[in-house]
Design a protein around this motif. Structure first.
Motif, short mmCIF file in Angstrom:
data_model
loop_
_atom_site.label_atom_id
_atom_site.label_comp_id
_atom_site.label_asym_id
_atom_site.label_seq_id
_atom_site.Cartn_x
_atom_site.Cartn_y
_atom_site.Cartn_z
N SER A 224 0.82 -1.21 0.00
CA SER A 224 0.00 0.00 0.00
C SER A 224 0.85 1.27 0.00
O SER A 224 0.50 2.27 -0.62
N GLY A 225 1.98 1.25 0.69
CA GLY A 225 2.84 2.42 0.75
C GLY A 225 3.36 2.83 -0.62
O GLY A 225 3.34 4.01 -0.99
N ILE A 226 3.82 1.85 -1.39
CA ILE A 226 4.33 2.14 -2.74
C ILE A 226 3.22 2.65 -3.64
O ILE A 226 3.41 3.58 -4.43
N HIS A 227 2.03 2.08 -3.49
CA HIS A 227 0.89 2.53 -4.30
C HIS A 227 0.54 3.98 -3.96
O HIS A 227 0.27 4.79 -4.86
N ILE A 228 0.55 4.34 -2.68
CA ILE A 228 0.22 5.70 -2.27
C ILE A 228 1.24 6.69 -2.83
O ILE A 228 0.88 7.75 -3.35
N VAL A 229 2.50 6.35 -2.73
CA VAL A 229 3.55 7.25 -3.23
C VAL A 229 3.43 7.43 -4.73
O VAL A 229 3.50 8.55 -5.25
N TRP A 230 3.24 6.35 -5.42
CA TRP A 230 3.20 6.42 -6.89
C TRP A 230 1.93 7.07 -7.41
O TRP A 230 1.89 7.57 -8.52
N SER A 231 0.89 7.09 -6.61
CA SER A 231 -0.38 7.71 -7.01
C SER A 231 -0.39 9.22 -6.77
O SER A 231 -1.30 9.91 -7.24
N SER A 232 0.58 9.71 -6.04
CA SER A 232 0.63 11.13 -5.69
C SER A 232 1.73 11.83 -6.47
O SER A 232 2.91 11.50 -6.32
N SER A 233 1.37 12.81 -7.27
CA SER A 233 2.37 13.55 -8.06
C SER A 233 3.40 14.27 -7.18
O SER A 233 4.60 14.19 -7.45
N PRO A 234 2.98 14.96 -6.08
CA PRO A 234 3.98 15.61 -5.22
C PRO A 234 4.96 14.61 -4.58
O PRO A 234 6.16 14.89 -4.50
N LEU A 235 4.45 13.46 -4.14
CA LEU A 235 5.33 12.46 -3.52
C LEU A 235 6.28 11.86 -4.55
O LEU A 235 7.44 11.59 -4.24
N ARG A 236 5.80 11.66 -5.79
CA ARG A 236 6.69 11.16 -6.84
C ARG A 236 7.82 12.14 -7.11
O ARG A 236 8.99 11.76 -7.27
N MET A 238 8.97 14.32 -5.07
CA MET A 238 9.85 14.34 -3.91
C MET A 238 10.83 13.18 -3.95
O MET A 238 12.01 13.32 -3.60
N VAL A 239 10.37 12.01 -4.38
CA VAL A 239 11.24 10.85 -4.49
C VAL A 239 12.35 11.10 -5.51
O VAL A 239 13.52 10.76 -5.27
#
Length: 418
Positions: A224-236, A238-239
């Motif tokens: 779920s954590g990877i899905h949340i990060v990849w679904s969010s443009s700001p988090l992507r 940031m990565v």
């Protein structure tokens, strides 16, 4: 006439708002003490491992192996324990991790003193990083689960105070301990980590925000954590930014102890004193950072990589103790700004019920290139010298400024006060 429910809620909130952060969130103070002890133990242990690696016949190779495989232990376990902290009690995980970590820290010192081989160094450092990652993952989940969203910057500031105090105490103390005997450093780290457990025991249960966290924990799946990060443009974004910055920064972290020892001819006490003195930069970041996060997000995010890059450049080019301290101060100032920004973005965007999994995913994704960087840094140091690795480090960190600008534009709304 009786007051309505909205009025009662408002009156209660007003009363709570007048209380100090420590009174409103009793967990914060206990967690602060635990994290403080754990951070000091990790600081002493990490410095001892770095110095031990420089005593091997081929120090650049030994240091590269220790850093590379150690980082793999942190990265892999960070995601696993982040997910576990969503599904199980983070406090239980912290207590378990610190207990096992304390025993293993003493064991690693004994084994590396008795059998200082590359194989034992790699395996023991890998396992040590796994155990110490438990506490880090669990504590990052506890804060946003316990603290209201509007109070996060203030509580983050309290937690941020740990870094300069820890750096001032652990690095200088570790230098003195290592000078008297390497095992003394590991023994002290184990004792301090054991002390961190005591602060977490309390007869009353830990309070949590009424966000349905417990109800959602059983539904948190492993990915779920990877899905949340990849679904969010700001988090992507940031990565991408943190991955590039961490890649460059790892060239410095992997070889700076060896550079200072063999090129600058500093003693272990000199390095410890320099690291402690550079706490000035961390303190300055805690004073300036929170204010800039509210009003000048873009300048702060651009300033972070510029300061880190400048600090590494000064350390690599100025051949004096003052240059070492001045460069480290700039580096710590920039790192403090970066850490505050990244932590607040994560806490504001990630769902509370999946905070552990999301934090673990972010750590995994922005650190996935770190082992590669550490390995490359070791190879370059072996063939071309540690001065070249430090030059590559500040150039790469400088390049991350471009991605910091793009990130700042997409997250500025999330960082505004409610």
């Amino acid at each position: 006439m009786k007051a309505g429910w909205p009025t009662l809620v408002k009156e209660y909130s007003d009363k709570q708002g007048k209380k100090s952060v420590m009174r409103r969130y009793p967990l914060v103070w206990r967690l602060w003490i635990s994290r403080f002890c754990t951070a000091n133990a990790q600081g002493i242990g990490k410095f001892a491992i770095q110095w031990l690696a420089t005593t091997f016949p081929n120090p650049a190779f030994a240091l590269g192996c220790a850093n590379t495989f150690g980082s793999l232990g942190t990265i892999l376990s960070g995601y696993i324990f982040g997910w576990l902290s969503d599904n199980f009690s983070p406090v239980v995980l912290m207590v378990s991790g610190n207990l096992v970590g304390a025993i293993f820290t003493v064991f690693i010192g004994f084994m590396l003193q008795s059998h200082p081989s590359i194989a034992s160094l790699i395996s023991l450092v890998f396992l040590w990083n796994v155990f110490t990652a438990i506490t880090t993952a669990a504590s990052r989940t506890l804060v946003p689960q316990t603290v209201d969203k509007g109070d996060l910057p203030k509580v983050n500031g309290w937690m941020g105070v740990i870094s300069p105090i820890q750096q001032f105490l652990s690095k200088g103390f570790a230098g003195v301990l290592i000078a008297t005997g390497l095992f003394h450093a590991f023994l002290a780290a184990g004792i301090v980590m054991l002390l961190s457990v005591l602060s977490l025991f309390h007869r009353r249960p830990y309070p949590q925000r009424p966000t349905g966290v417990r109800a959602h924990r059983k539904k948190t799946v492993f990915l779920s954590g990877i899905h949340i990060v990849w679904s969010s443009s700001p988090l992507r974004r940031m990565v991408i930014y943190t991955s590039i910055q961490n890649f460059g920064f790892s060239f410095f972290l992997g070889e700076y102890v060896l550079f200072l020892k063999h090129v600058r001819h500093f003693s272990v006490v000199d390095i410890g004193v320099g690291l402690s003195t550079a706490t000035i930069g961390t303190v300055a970041s805690l004073v300036i950072g929170p204010r800039m996060l509210r009003t000048r997000v873009k300048p702060l995010m651009l300033l972070s990589p510029l300061l880190i890059s400048a600090g590494i450049a000064v350390i690599s080019l100025v051949a004096s103790m003052s240059g070492f301290i001045g460069g480290l101060t700039l580096l710590e100032l920039g790192s403090g700004f970066a850490n505050q920004t990244v932590a607040l973005i994560r806490q504001r965007i990630a769902p509370i019920e999946s905070m552990g999994a999301t934090t673990g995913a972010l750590n995994l994704l922005h650190s996935v290139l770190v082992p590669v960087a550490l390995g490359l840094a070791a190879l370059i140091a072996i063939h071309y010298g540690t001065a070249v690795t430090l030059t590559i480090a500040w150039v790469l960190v400088l390049l991350s400024t471009v991605f910091a600008w793009r990130l700042s534009a997409s997250v500025s709304d999330y960082l505004k006060p409610d």
